[in-house]
Design an enzyme around this catalytic site. Structure first.
Site, PDB file in Angstrom:
ATOM      1  N   TYR A 179      25.311  23.171  89.078  1.00 53.10           N
ATOM      2  CA  TYR A 179      25.686  24.087  90.167  1.00 53.10           C
ATOM      3  C   TYR A 179      27.172  24.436  90.060  1.00 53.10           C
ATOM      4  CZ  TYR A 179      27.352  25.301  94.871  1.00 53.10           C
ATOM      5  OH  TYR A 179      27.988  25.904  95.936  1.00 53.10           O
TER       6      TYR A 179
HETATM    7  P1  NAD Z   1      22.847  29.439 102.310  1.00 53.46           P
HETATM    8  O1  NAD Z   1      21.758  29.085 101.353  1.00 53.46           O
HETATM    9  O2  NAD Z   1      22.655  29.123 103.737  1.00 53.46           O
HETATM   10  O3  NAD Z   1      23.162  30.998 102.173  1.00 53.46           O
HETATM   11  C1  NAD Z   1      23.039  31.694 100.950  1.00 53.46           C
HETATM   12  C2  NAD Z   1      22.193  32.939 101.189  1.00 53.46           C
HETATM   13  O4  NAD Z   1      22.126  33.673  99.963  1.00 53.46           O
HETATM   14  C3  NAD Z   1      20.738  32.614 101.582  1.00 53.46           C
HETATM   15  O5  NAD Z   1      20.411  33.241 102.816  1.00 53.46           O
HETATM   16  C4  NAD Z   1      19.910  33.175 100.432  1.00 53.46           C
HETATM   17  O6  NAD Z   1      18.664  33.712 100.859  1.00 53.46           O
HETATM   18  C5  NAD Z   1      20.832  34.224  99.834  1.00 53.46           C
HETATM   19  N1  NAD Z   1      20.594  34.475  98.405  1.00 53.46           N
HETATM   20  C6  NAD Z   1      20.458  33.553  97.424  1.00 53.46           C
HETATM   21  N2  NAD Z   1      20.237  34.158  96.246  1.00 53.46           N
HETATM   22  C7  NAD Z   1      20.226  35.502  96.488  1.00 53.46           C
HETATM   23  C8  NAD Z   1      20.055  36.649  95.665  1.00 53.46           C
HETATM   24  N3  NAD Z   1      19.794  36.529  94.352  1.00 53.46           N
HETATM   25  N4  NAD Z   1      20.106  37.869  96.234  1.00 53.46           N
HETATM   26  C9  NAD Z   1      20.350  38.007  97.579  1.00 53.46           C
HETATM   27  N5  NAD Z   1      20.530  36.942  98.406  1.00 53.46           N
HETATM   28  C10 NAD Z   1      20.463  35.706  97.859  1.00 53.46           C
HETATM   29  O7  NAD Z   1      24.176  28.750 101.733  1.00 53.46           O
HETATM   30  P2  NAD Z   1      25.615  28.526 102.413  1.00 53.46           P
HETATM   31  O8  NAD Z   1      25.792  27.070 102.585  1.00 53.46           O
HETATM   32  O9  NAD Z   1      25.783  29.449 103.566  1.00 53.46           O
HETATM   33  O10 NAD Z   1      26.568  28.977 101.229  1.00 53.46           O
HETATM   34  C11 NAD Z   1      27.151  30.273 101.185  1.00 53.46           C
HETATM   35  C12 NAD Z   1      28.073  30.357  99.969  1.00 53.46           C
HETATM   36  O11 NAD Z   1      29.101  29.386 100.066  1.00 53.46           O
HETATM   37  C13 NAD Z   1      27.375  30.096  98.632  1.00 53.46           C
HETATM   38  O12 NAD Z   1      27.934  30.968  97.677  1.00 53.46           O
HETATM   39  C14 NAD Z   1      27.748  28.667  98.309  1.00 53.46           C
HETATM   40  O13 NAD Z   1      27.739  28.417  96.907  1.00 53.46           O
HETATM   41  C15 NAD Z   1      29.159  28.610  98.877  1.00 53.46           C
HETATM   42  N6  NAD Z   1      29.597  27.261  99.235  1.00 53.46           N
HETATM   43  C16 NAD Z   1      29.001  26.630 100.293  1.00 53.46           C
HETATM   44  C17 NAD Z   1      29.462  25.362 100.647  1.00 53.46           C
HETATM   45  C18 NAD Z   1      28.879  24.615 101.809  1.00 53.46           C
HETATM   46  O14 NAD Z   1      29.341  23.490 102.086  1.00 53.46           O
HETATM   47  N7  NAD Z   1      27.891  25.171 102.525  1.00 53.46           N
HETATM   48  C19 NAD Z   1      30.502  24.754  99.919  1.00 53.46           C
HETATM   49  C20 NAD Z   1      31.046  25.436  98.843  1.00 53.46           C
HETATM   50  C21 NAD Z   1      30.610  26.705  98.530  1.00 53.46           C
END
Ligand code: NAD
Length: 317
Positions: free
Chosen positions: A149
């Site tokens: 990841y």
């Molecule tokens: P989440 O899974 O709740 O949200 C991600 C959204 O992206 C989902 O609703 C999913 O349906 C959508 N998605 C995935 N692939 C897709 C595609 N190919 N086309 C269109 N939509 C798509 O995750 P989150 O925790 O809200 O994370 C949001 C971002 O923050 C991500 O990029 C994640 O890598 C990054 N991030 C999150 C954290 C954390 O602690 N939550 C930490 C570091 C980075």
């Protein structure tokens, strides 16, 4: 002009959508409602936004959709969409991480560059650092991801950097450190800890509880995104978005137990591949370039998340 939020139905994306609508923005949210967790939760995240005339939802997959028409009238793109989480990124799972995190970002950058988007903010991750030699990590620390990841998040960050360097696309990458708060994803530790405390079912604790995390409240992450959209930032800027704390899993379990008013039952398990021992960031660069610093402490943030879990349960009874 329209503001685009990819991953708009997710934990962070939907919170950002609500904040943008609150500020009077016209928002186009793009989300594929991927099956990483249940679509019903994601639809619930957007319940408020969907009743706002300033919001348009486009159900589309960034990997296959013609993106230029969706970005044509956009001034800012907040790219939150990704396949998240470390544990499923091994073995056959990698294909989805590769395509959703790397290919999808490349397609979005290409469309943003062709349509002349003014600023793209990319949701990167502290997972790009892996296990560092010295903490807190700064943006100068050599990224050495410890999971597939993390590799995909770093690869996409590099893509952002090279569209900035070669085409002058104005991109800012925000390296989020473990985000928590209302709507947190159901696979994340704090979500599962709170559910365990409320239900009394055991929480599987991987390792001995000494893992350290820098937990960042979701409203602070949203504020960092809003600042990154407006800041006078050099193209390709990368900054840590962290609260700067060092909380062990054992301490976190205590905080959650106190906030719920019931201890979390623990089921001790072996460490999981891909889990780093520690995360901890230095937020000086975000303060210098974006004027951003976190405003929430862990106890307050956990209290807000516990309140969300309770109200969610009350609404389904
Ligand atoms: P989440 O899974 O709740 O949200 C991600 C959204 O992206 C989902 O609703 C999913 O349906 C959508 N998605 C995935 N692939 C897709 C595609 N190919 N086309 C269109 N939509 C798509 O995750 P989150 O925790 O809200 O994370 C949001 C971002 O923050 C991500 O990029 C994640 O890598 C990054 N991030 C999150 C954290 C954390 O602690 N939550 C930490 C570091 C980075």
């Amino acid at each position: 002009m329209t503001t685009i939020v990819t991953g708009a139905a997710g934990f962070i994306g939907s919170t950002l959508v609500d904040a943008l609508l609150e500020r009077g923005a016209e928002v186009r949210g793009i989300d594929s409602f991927s099956d990483y967790y249940d679509a019903a939760s994601k639809r619930a995240n957007l319940a408020g936004a969907l009743s706002n005339p300033g919001f348009e939802l486009v159900e589309a997959d960034l990997r296959h959709t013609d993106l230029a028409p969706l970005l044509d009238d956009a001034s800012v793109v907040f790219h939150q969409a990704a396949q998240p989480g470390v544990r499923l990124s091994w073995a056959d799972g990698f294909d989805t991480y590769d395509s959703c995190n790397v290919l999808a970002t490349q397609r979005l950058l290409e469309a943003a560059q062709r349509t002349g988007v003014g600023r793209l903010v990319y949701a990167s991750s502290s997972s790009v650092y892996g296990n560092a030699n010295i903490y807190p990590v700064t943006e100068q620390t050599l990224p050495r991801p410890h999971s597939p990841y993390g590799v995909t998040k770093l690869a996409a960050e590099h893509l952002c950097g090279l569209y900035a360097a070669n085409y002058g696309l104005s991109v800012v990458s925000l390296r989020y450190f473990t985000v928590y708060g209302p709507r947190q994803r159901p696979d994340m530790a704090i979500h599962r800890l709170i559910e365990s405390a409320l239900d009394g079912h055991p929480f599987p604790l991987y390792g001995d509880g000494s893992h350290v995390r820098d937990f960042t409240f979701v409203d602070d992450v949203v504020a960092a995104n809003l600042a990154a959209a407006e800041a006078d930032a050099p193209p390709g800027l990368v900054v840590n978005v962290c609260a700067g704390g060092s909380t062990t899993m054992a301490d976190l379990i205590d905080v959650v137990g106190r906030s719920v008013g019931r201890p979390v039952p623990i089921d001790h398990q072996d460490e999981q591949p891909g889990d780093v021992l520690r995360t901890g960031g230095d937020g000086s660069l975000a303060l210098g370039h974006l004027g951003w610093k976190p405003a929430h402490d862990l106890e307050t943030g956990i209290g807000a998340q516990v309140g969300w879990h309770r109200s969610r349960r009350a609404s389904v009874i």
